[in-house]
Enzyme design. Structure first.
Site, PDB file in Angstrom:
ATOM      1  N   PHE A  55       0.852  -1.193   0.000  1.00 35.05           N
ATOM      2  CA  PHE A  55       0.000   0.000   0.000  1.00 35.05           C
ATOM      3  C   PHE A  55       0.883   1.236   0.000  1.00 35.05           C
ATOM      4  O   PHE A  55       0.817   2.087   0.865  1.00 35.05           O
ATOM      5  CB  PHE A  55      -0.923  -0.032   1.238  1.00 35.05           C
ATOM      6  CG  PHE A  55      -2.087   0.913   1.143  1.00 35.05           C
ATOM      7  CD1 PHE A  55      -3.057   0.744   0.161  1.00 35.05           C
ATOM      8  CD2 PHE A  55      -2.222   1.962   2.046  1.00 35.05           C
ATOM      9  CE1 PHE A  55      -4.140   1.616   0.080  1.00 35.05           C
ATOM     10  CE2 PHE A  55      -3.313   2.832   1.972  1.00 35.05           C
ATOM     11  CZ  PHE A  55      -4.267   2.652   0.986  1.00 35.05           C
ATOM     12  N   GLY A  91       7.409   9.630  -6.602  1.00 33.06           N
ATOM     13  CA  GLY A  91       6.978   8.219  -6.596  1.00 33.06           C
ATOM     14  C   GLY A  91       7.319   7.488  -7.877  1.00 33.06           C
ATOM     15  O   GLY A  91       6.761   6.425  -8.158  1.00 33.06           O
ATOM     16  N   GLU A 114      12.333   3.426  -8.235  1.00 32.87           N
ATOM     17  CA  GLU A 114      12.268   2.200  -7.429  1.00 32.87           C
ATOM     18  C   GLU A 114      12.822   2.505  -6.038  1.00 32.87           C
ATOM     19  O   GLU A 114      13.582   3.469  -5.855  1.00 32.87           O
ATOM     20  CB  GLU A 114      13.129   1.107  -8.079  1.00 32.87           C
ATOM     21  CG  GLU A 114      12.683   0.703  -9.466  1.00 32.87           C
ATOM     22  CD  GLU A 114      11.262   0.146  -9.510  1.00 32.87           C
ATOM     23  OE1 GLU A 114      10.959  -0.807  -8.775  1.00 32.87           O
ATOM     24  OE2 GLU A 114      10.444   0.687 -10.278  1.00 32.87           O
ATOM     25  N   GLY A 131       4.402   6.555 -11.665  1.00 39.28           N
ATOM     26  CA  GLY A 131       3.535   7.422 -10.866  1.00 39.28           C
ATOM     27  C   GLY A 131       2.315   6.666 -10.376  1.00 39.28           C
ATOM     28  O   GLY A 131       1.916   5.648 -10.948  1.00 39.28           O
ATOM     29  N   GLU A 188       0.213  -5.846 -16.728  1.00 42.10           N
ATOM     30  CA  GLU A 188       0.352  -4.717 -17.662  1.00 42.10           C
ATOM     31  C   GLU A 188       1.116  -3.554 -17.020  1.00 42.10           C
ATOM     32  O   GLU A 188       1.902  -2.873 -17.687  1.00 42.10           O
ATOM     33  CB  GLU A 188      -1.045  -4.251 -18.109  1.00 42.10           C
ATOM     34  CG  GLU A 188      -1.045  -3.230 -19.212  1.00 42.10           C
ATOM     35  CD  GLU A 188      -0.439  -3.723 -20.529  1.00 42.10           C
ATOM     36  OE1 GLU A 188      -0.987  -4.630 -21.135  1.00 42.10           O
ATOM     37  OE2 GLU A 188       0.618  -3.169 -20.933  1.00 42.10           O
ATOM     38  N   LYS A 208       8.087  -5.897 -12.112  1.00 42.17           N
ATOM     39  CA  LYS A 208       8.826  -6.364 -13.300  1.00 42.17           C
ATOM     40  C   LYS A 208      10.089  -7.129 -12.945  1.00 42.17           C
ATOM     41  O   LYS A 208      10.482  -8.048 -13.641  1.00 42.17           O
ATOM     42  CB  LYS A 208       9.139  -5.198 -14.246  1.00 42.17           C
ATOM     43  CG  LYS A 208       9.778  -3.984 -13.614  1.00 42.17           C
ATOM     44  CD  LYS A 208       8.738  -2.973 -13.203  1.00 42.17           C
ATOM     45  CE  LYS A 208       9.275  -2.061 -12.140  1.00 42.17           C
ATOM     46  NZ  LYS A 208       8.833  -0.704 -12.197  1.00 42.17           N
ATOM     47  N   LYS A 265      11.990  -4.834 -18.057  1.00 41.75           N
ATOM     48  CA  LYS A 265      10.804  -4.576 -18.884  1.00 41.75           C
ATOM     49  C   LYS A 265      11.013  -5.106 -20.304  1.00 41.75           C
ATOM     50  O   LYS A 265      10.090  -5.652 -20.913  1.00 41.75           O
ATOM     51  CB  LYS A 265      10.503  -3.077 -18.909  1.00 41.75           C
ATOM     52  CG  LYS A 265       9.980  -2.569 -17.557  1.00 41.75           C
ATOM     53  CD  LYS A 265      10.029  -1.061 -17.479  1.00 41.75           C
ATOM     54  CE  LYS A 265       9.422  -0.560 -16.176  1.00 41.75           C
ATOM     55  NZ  LYS A 265       9.728   0.856 -15.916  1.00 41.75           N
ATOM     56  N   ARG A 280       3.970  -4.089   5.449  1.00 35.53           N
ATOM     57  CA  ARG A 280       5.119  -4.615   6.187  1.00 35.53           C
ATOM     58  C   ARG A 280       5.371  -3.895   7.508  1.00 35.53           C
ATOM     59  O   ARG A 280       5.636  -4.505   8.527  1.00 35.53           O
ATOM     60  CB  ARG A 280       6.331  -4.494   5.263  1.00 35.53           C
ATOM     61  CG  ARG A 280       7.648  -4.951   5.813  1.00 35.53           C
ATOM     62  CD  ARG A 280       8.747  -4.798   4.776  1.00 35.53           C
ATOM     63  NE  ARG A 280       8.626  -3.527   4.056  1.00 35.53           N
ATOM     64  CZ  ARG A 280       9.326  -3.190   2.976  1.00 35.53           C
ATOM     65  NH1 ARG A 280      10.202  -4.041   2.476  1.00 35.53           N
ATOM     66  NH2 ARG A 280       9.166  -2.018   2.404  1.00 35.53           N
TER      67      ARG A 280
END
Ligand code: NAP
Ligand code: HSE
Length: 417
Positions: free
Chosen positions: A13, A180, A183, A296, A122, A98, A198, A40
């Site tokens: 989340f 955001g 990674e 994002g 996706e 990914k 990817k 977590r």
């Protein structure tokens, strides 16, 4: 046609998970509800009622009323355990991870076939841009020749900000993190690992080859310096981190991720900021161009939402092209025209790696060479510590094409006869 109602167990989340929550709250027609959210950190303040959260993934995996697990963690190892367990328990799964998918691709495809449960992802490629399902369904034949694109939003954002606004690399990376886009470990973005993961996924859906990430040569943007940026500006070009895969004349698939000089007449030239762009080339349609936000919260959530919608009519990837047994092209047989910079006044032995040298330049601090080099020599050279950076101009023609060699042998045979 009646559609399946989705009762979701959401794992993660953060940026994307919260985006999904918001997107779902605005799309009641989807008939998808979040039953439980697993996170977590017990000490984080959450914007929703505490009763919705758990810290134990088993509360989702063991709950028979939950028919869909949406995996949106930033931990590829945990994601692998969660996704495989959910599939084994007959739940449908949507993931945006990914790294986890590219690392365990073969096994995840096999597990879907074995269990009959589906895994959709996706959001894992180019966030909001619908590219995987297009490659899988629309280009459902052998006509696809090439897929090339900017697959990472953070690095494109950093390159745009440093190039156009003169922002420092550190500041631009900090902004990408704040927005955001990046990674949790931003070296995955800046060193090209994320774009490569990817590309692995796109190659499977485009050409039917499941490659291991390590098989594909990759360089990120972290080594790009003033010299390359000035060189680009002087020539009216931009530098973009470009992933490409294309079918060679012998049917094999060439693939790599490299910073590239992009000209104004290239479709990727105007793909800036957090946007991603993918160009496809097919035998009959010629080129097509997809563009959309590549990272994002809400843009990524939109792709997860689309997967959830697809699950309602039991959509699954069929991996139709896997049967074609495509192979990766040998790096010895891929030739690239590049600029290679080294932090030394004399390029020394490096020149020997080049098949053709077009320019050579040295100043007090460094030297650069432009010319044609094989991908295997380039990869070897990049792994040697002295080399600073490399930017691709274009794929070069094979200087030793096999048909020439074959022709040569044939004509020799004719003479012999
Ligand atoms: P994030 O903001 O860092 O959020 C990660 C969430 O995962 C946090 O809520 C964290 O819990 C939770 N988490 C981590 N490990 C967990 C575990 N073992 N069990 C349960 N929960 C766990 O990450 P994000 O940006 O949303 O990215 C999520 C995934 O989407 C990643 O795989 C990323 O690569 C992918 N993705 C991201 C974007 C993007 O634009 N951000 C775009 C496409 C794909 P706490 O809240 O307790 O820390
Ligand atoms: N960190 C990734 C990016 C998120 O910047 O493209 C989207 O996959």
């Amino acid at each position: 046609m009646s559609r399946k109602k989705l009762r979701i167990g959401l794992i993660g989340f953060g940026c994307v998970g919260q985006g999904l929550y918001e997107a779902l709250s605005k799309t009641p027609a989807l008939e998808a509800s979040i039953a439980r959210i697993c996170v977590r950190d017990r000490n984080k303040v959450r914007p929703l009622e505490a009763g919705l959260f758990t810290f134990d993934r088993a509360e989702i995996l063991d709950d028979p009323s939950i028919n869909v697990v949406v995996e949106l963690t930033d931990d590829a190892d945990a994601a692998y355990e969660i996704v495989t367990e959910a599939l084994r328990r007959g739940k449908s799964v949507v993931s945006a991870n990914k790294k986890m998918i590219a690392t365990h691709f073969e096994e995840l495809i096999a597990l879907q076939r074995e269990t009959g449960s589906q895994l959709l992802y996706e959001a894992a490629c180019c966030a909001s841009m619908p590219i995987i399902r297009n490659l899988e369904e629309y280009y459902d034949n052998d006509l696809l020749e090439c897929v090339e694109g900017i697959l990472n939003g953070s690095t494109n954002y950093i390159l745009s900000k440093t190039y156009t606004e003169g922002m420092s690399y550190r500041e631009a990376l900090a902004q990408a993190q704040k927005n955001g886009y990046a990674e949790s470990d931003p070296s995955l973005d800046t060193e090209g690992f994320d774009a490569r993961n990817k590309l692995v996924i796109l190659i499977a859906h485009a050409f039917g080859k499941v490659a291991a990430p390590e098989e594909i040569c990759r360089l990120g943007i972290d080594r790009i310096g003033r010299l390359e940026l000035d060189y680009a500006k002087e020539k009216g070009k931009k530098i973009k981190l470009v992933a490409q895969a294309y079918r060679c004349p012998d049917g094999k698939i060439a693939a790599f991720v490299l910073p590239k000089f992009v000209s104004p007449n290239d479709k990727l030239f105007l793909v800036d900021d957090v946007y991603n762009g993918v160009v496809t080339c097919t035998r009959f349609a010629d080129t097509q161009f997809f563009v959309g936000k590549g990272a994002g919260s809400l843009p990524t959530a939109s792709a997860v939402l689309s997967d959830l919608s697809a699950l309602r009519y039991d959509y699954r990837y069929e991996y139709k092209k896997l049967g074609e047994n495509a192979a990766l092209q040998s790096k010895d047989d891929i030739f690239l025209r590049v600029l290679l910079r080294i932090p030394d006044r004399s390029p020394g032995g490096l020149t020997a790696s080049f098949i053709e040298i077009h320019e050579r330049y040295s100043n007090r601090d460094c030297s650069f060479i432009t010319g044609v080099i094989s991908l295997s020599d380039l990869e070897w050279t990049l792994s040697s510590e002295q080399v600073c950076s490399c930017v691709l101009f274009e794929v070069a023609e094979d200087p030793f094409p096999k048909w020439k060699a074959a022709e040569h042998v044939e004509s020799q045979n004719e003479i012999a006869v």
